[in-house]
Design a protein around this motif. Sequence first.
Motif, PDB file in Angstrom:
ATOM      1  N   LEU A  43      39.384  46.131  50.939  1.00  0.00           N
ATOM      2  CA  LEU A  43      39.335  44.782  50.378  1.00  0.00           C
ATOM      3  C   LEU A  43      40.443  44.619  49.339  1.00  0.00           C
ATOM      4  O   LEU A  43      40.366  45.161  48.233  1.00  0.00           O
ATOM      5  N   GLY A  44      41.491  43.916  49.743  1.00  0.00           N
ATOM      6  CA  GLY A  44      42.660  43.738  48.882  1.00  0.00           C
ATOM      7  C   GLY A  44      42.583  42.434  48.107  1.00  0.00           C
ATOM      8  O   GLY A  44      42.168  41.400  48.632  1.00  0.00           O
ATOM      9  N   ILE A  45      42.994  42.505  46.840  1.00  0.00           N
ATOM     10  CA  ILE A  45      42.935  41.324  45.973  1.00  0.00           C
ATOM     11  C   ILE A  45      44.112  40.395  46.304  1.00  0.00           C
ATOM     12  O   ILE A  45      45.244  40.848  46.427  1.00  0.00           O
ATOM     13  N   VAL A  46      43.812  39.104  46.443  1.00  0.00           N
ATOM     14  CA  VAL A  46      44.880  38.123  46.684  1.00  0.00           C
ATOM     15  C   VAL A  46      44.876  37.074  45.570  1.00  0.00           C
ATOM     16  O   VAL A  46      44.081  37.171  44.629  1.00  0.00           O
ATOM     17  N   GLY A  47      45.759  36.082  45.716  1.00  0.00           N
ATOM     18  CA  GLY A  47      46.108  35.252  44.564  1.00  0.00           C
ATOM     19  C   GLY A  47      45.192  34.168  44.050  1.00  0.00           C
ATOM     20  O   GLY A  47      45.643  33.076  43.729  1.00  0.00           O
ATOM     21  N   ARG A  48      43.918  34.429  43.908  1.00  0.00           N
ATOM     22  CA  ARG A  48      43.005  33.499  43.218  1.00  0.00           C
ATOM     23  C   ARG A  48      42.046  34.341  42.388  1.00  0.00           C
ATOM     24  O   ARG A  48      41.376  35.239  42.920  1.00  0.00           O
ATOM     25  N   TYR A  49      41.950  34.044  41.082  1.00  0.00           N
ATOM     26  CA  TYR A  49      41.058  34.785  40.195  1.00  0.00           C
ATOM     27  C   TYR A  49      40.390  33.793  39.251  1.00  0.00           C
ATOM     28  O   TYR A  49      41.085  33.042  38.577  1.00  0.00           O
ATOM     29  N   VAL A  50      39.067  33.805  39.204  1.00  0.00           N
ATOM     30  CA  VAL A  50      38.379  33.043  38.152  1.00  0.00           C
ATOM     31  C   VAL A  50      38.019  34.072  37.086  1.00  0.00           C
ATOM     32  O   VAL A  50      37.374  35.082  37.395  1.00  0.00           O
ATOM     33  N   LEU A  51      38.475  33.846  35.855  1.00  0.00           N
ATOM     34  CA  LEU A  51      38.337  34.885  34.828  1.00  0.00           C
ATOM     35  C   LEU A  51      37.677  34.345  33.570  1.00  0.00           C
ATOM     36  O   LEU A  51      37.920  33.199  33.166  1.00  0.00           O
ATOM     37  N   THR A  52      36.872  35.192  32.946  1.00  0.00           N
ATOM     38  CA  THR A  52      36.304  34.833  31.653  1.00  0.00           C
ATOM     39  C   THR A  52      37.374  35.141  30.582  1.00  0.00           C
ATOM     40  O   THR A  52      38.251  35.985  30.803  1.00  0.00           O
ATOM     41  N   PRO A  53      37.290  34.477  29.422  1.00  0.00           N
ATOM     42  CA  PRO A  53      38.365  34.654  28.434  1.00  0.00           C
ATOM     43  C   PRO A  53      38.467  36.079  27.883  1.00  0.00           C
ATOM     44  O   PRO A  53      39.514  36.457  27.347  1.00  0.00           O
ATOM     45  N   GLU A  54      37.406  36.877  28.050  1.00  0.00           N
ATOM     46  CA  GLU A  54      37.461  38.272  27.557  1.00  0.00           C
ATOM     47  C   GLU A  54      38.557  39.074  28.266  1.00  0.00           C
ATOM     48  O   GLU A  54      38.974  40.129  27.793  1.00  0.00           O
ATOM     49  N   VAL A  55      39.052  38.554  29.384  1.00  0.00           N
ATOM     50  CA  VAL A  55      40.125  39.278  30.079  1.00  0.00           C
ATOM     51  C   VAL A  55      41.376  39.364  29.192  1.00  0.00           C
ATOM     52  O   VAL A  55      42.166  40.301  29.304  1.00  0.00           O
ATOM     53  N   PHE A  56      41.542  38.401  28.282  1.00  0.00           N
ATOM     54  CA  PHE A  56      42.714  38.451  27.400  1.00  0.00           C
ATOM     55  C   PHE A  56      42.639  39.676  26.476  1.00  0.00           C
ATOM     56  O   PHE A  56      43.657  40.303  26.190  1.00  0.00           O
ATOM     57  N   ASP A  57      41.404  39.980  25.996  1.00  0.00           N
ATOM     58  CA  ASP A  57      41.244  41.177  25.146  1.00  0.00           C
ATOM     59  C   ASP A  57      41.582  42.422  25.955  1.00  0.00           C
ATOM     60  O   ASP A  57      42.225  43.347  25.460  1.00  0.00           O
ATOM     61  N   ALA A  58      41.158  42.424  27.212  1.00  0.00           N
ATOM     62  CA  ALA A  58      41.455  43.574  28.081  1.00  0.00           C
ATOM     63  C   ALA A  58      42.969  43.673  28.307  1.00  0.00           C
ATOM     64  O   ALA A  58      43.542  44.772  28.288  1.00  0.00           O
ATOM     65  N   LEU A  59      43.618  42.529  28.481  1.00  0.00           N
ATOM     66  CA  LEU A  59      45.079  42.540  28.703  1.00  0.00           C
ATOM     67  C   LEU A  59      45.834  43.085  27.493  1.00  0.00           C
ATOM     68  O   LEU A  59      46.879  43.726  27.629  1.00  0.00           O
ATOM     69  N   GLU A  60      45.284  42.800  26.293  1.00  0.00           N
ATOM     70  CA  GLU A  60      45.910  43.326  25.063  1.00  0.00           C
ATOM     71  C   GLU A  60      45.826  44.850  25.037  1.00  0.00           C
ATOM     72  O   GLU A  60      46.669  45.516  24.442  1.00  0.00           O
ATOM     73  N   ILE A  99      41.453  43.639  34.661  1.00  0.00           N
ATOM     74  CA  ILE A  99      40.180  43.223  35.271  1.00  0.00           C
ATOM     75  C   ILE A  99      39.285  44.451  35.480  1.00  0.00           C
ATOM     76  O   ILE A  99      38.069  44.392  35.292  1.00  0.00           O
ATOM     77  N   ALA A 100      39.906  45.579  35.824  1.00  0.00           N
ATOM     78  CA  ALA A 100      39.121  46.821  35.971  1.00  0.00           C
ATOM     79  C   ALA A 100      38.491  47.189  34.628  1.00  0.00           C
ATOM     80  O   ALA A 100      37.326  47.618  34.569  1.00  0.00           O
ATOM     81  N   LEU A 101      39.228  47.001  33.545  1.00  0.00           N
ATOM     82  CA  LEU A 101      38.698  47.280  32.207  1.00  0.00           C
ATOM     83  C   LEU A 101      37.565  46.306  31.868  1.00  0.00           C
ATOM     84  O   LEU A 101      36.516  46.708  31.350  1.00  0.00           O
ATOM     85  N   LEU A 102      37.789  45.041  32.206  1.00  0.00           N
ATOM     86  CA  LEU A 102      36.769  44.009  31.963  1.00  0.00           C
ATOM     87  C   LEU A 102      35.468  44.359  32.694  1.00  0.00           C
ATOM     88  O   LEU A 102      34.372  44.174  32.156  1.00  0.00           O
ATOM     89  N   ALA A 103      35.616  44.909  33.901  1.00  0.00           N
ATOM     90  CA  ALA A 103      34.444  45.226  34.732  1.00  0.00           C
ATOM     91  C   ALA A 103      33.574  46.309  34.104  1.00  0.00           C
ATOM     92  O   ALA A 103      32.429  46.499  34.503  1.00  0.00           O
ATOM     93  N   ARG A 104      34.108  47.017  33.106  1.00  0.00           N
ATOM     94  CA  ARG A 104      33.289  48.040  32.429  1.00  0.00           C
ATOM     95  C   ARG A 104      32.347  47.416  31.406  1.00  0.00           C
ATOM     96  O   ARG A 104      31.352  48.016  31.009  1.00  0.00           O
ATOM     97  N   SER A 105      32.700  46.189  30.923  1.00  0.00           N
ATOM     98  CA  SER A 105      31.859  45.596  29.881  1.00  0.00           C
ATOM     99  C   SER A 105      31.108  44.350  30.341  1.00  0.00           C
ATOM    100  O   SER A 105      30.230  43.864  29.641  1.00  0.00           O
ATOM    101  N   GLN A 106      31.476  43.781  31.479  1.00  0.00           N
ATOM    102  CA  GLN A 106      30.730  42.633  31.997  1.00  0.00           C
ATOM    103  C   GLN A 106      30.891  42.589  33.515  1.00  0.00           C
ATOM    104  O   GLN A 106      31.833  43.153  34.062  1.00  0.00           O
ATOM    105  N   PRO A 107      29.952  41.926  34.223  1.00  0.00           N
ATOM    106  CA  PRO A 107      30.054  41.924  35.686  1.00  0.00           C
ATOM    107  C   PRO A 107      31.305  41.198  36.179  1.00  0.00           C
ATOM    108  O   PRO A 107      31.710  40.178  35.601  1.00  0.00           O
ATOM    109  N   VAL A 108      31.898  41.780  37.206  1.00  0.00           N
ATOM    110  CA  VAL A 108      33.039  41.154  37.881  1.00  0.00           C
ATOM    111  C   VAL A 108      32.722  41.202  39.375  1.00  0.00           C
ATOM    112  O   VAL A 108      32.225  42.219  39.878  1.00  0.00           O
TER     113      VAL A 108
END
Length: 291
Positions: free
Chosen positions: A200-217, A233-242
């Motif tokens: 299952l490969g990720i393609v170009g549409r993502y609905v993201l919660t704002p916490e992803v910005f903290d993960a990006l930092e 997003i992998a980091l985000l998935a450790r603290s909230q459902p993805v």
Amino acid sequence: MPVRTAVIPAAGLGTRFLPATKAIPKEMLPLIDRPSIQYVVEEAAEAGIQRIVLVTSRGKSTMEDHFDLAPELEAALEAKSDTRSLELVRRPAQLAEIISVRQKRQLGLGHAVLTARQAVGREPFIVYLPDDIIRHPVSATHQMLSVFERYKASVVAVEDVPRERVSSYGVIQGEQVEERLWHVRGMVEKPAPDQAPSTLGIVGRYVLTPEVFDALEKVRPGAIGEIQLTDAIALLARSQPVYAYQFQGRRYDVGTPQGMLRASVEMALEREDMAPALVPWLKALARRLEG
Ligand code: UTP
């Protein structure tokens, strides 16, 4: 909170489409009769997205111009009473509020999304990769937003890709929770086929919660020095459902000449103003190729 903002990262160099993209942004290359980026903006607007944050870079300001008014051109068309052209020229500026932010150095897709942080604010948003054009009677955006509304969690679009091609994708690991939907446990960017946790490969549409910005930092640049959205997003998935959603529809990658050509032909065949002339020509061409 409803999703009302989209981020379109469009600051990349477009090297797979050189030399066309030497002086013209890849996103401004025409797919039939409009710049390819207009299709994703139309998809967003049609689903009720009101603000689009365009992430651009040096030499790409024609994208901003395309979504702006063009008073001189409009006046000239008005003087000629060319209402059809006038409508086509005005439409891009009417689709949504466009905000543009500059990514000063091309440090990767994740970095491009992070550049949009202030413009997005603390609310969920949707990311579109403008190379991915997805066609279906129910748009990919509608499909993704309905999952988001039910689960109130981030959702990435995935496609089942042939195993030998997984190394071109971010690949998810997870357990299926319903038809077409997986709870993501991990993600691997561009794995070797024998090491990929799924196809299952990720393609170009993502609905993201704002916490992803903290993960990006927090994420560090990966192998090629780029900040990867997948890592965040992998980091985000450790603290909230993805979740990963296998969308319905046909996807075209218009970031390469061959993908653009395929999309142009197939999408023109869906159009009433193009198909009647195209079909006999394609049939004659097929006969010539066979003969
Ligand atoms: P790609 O990997 O397709 O790169 O980026 P690219 O530069 O567009 O094209 P190629 O591979 O050189 O031909 C995926 C998306 O992320 C954006 C791109 O514009 C594209 O929409 N991007 C990538 C950025 O906005 N900034 C970056 O630093 C990298």
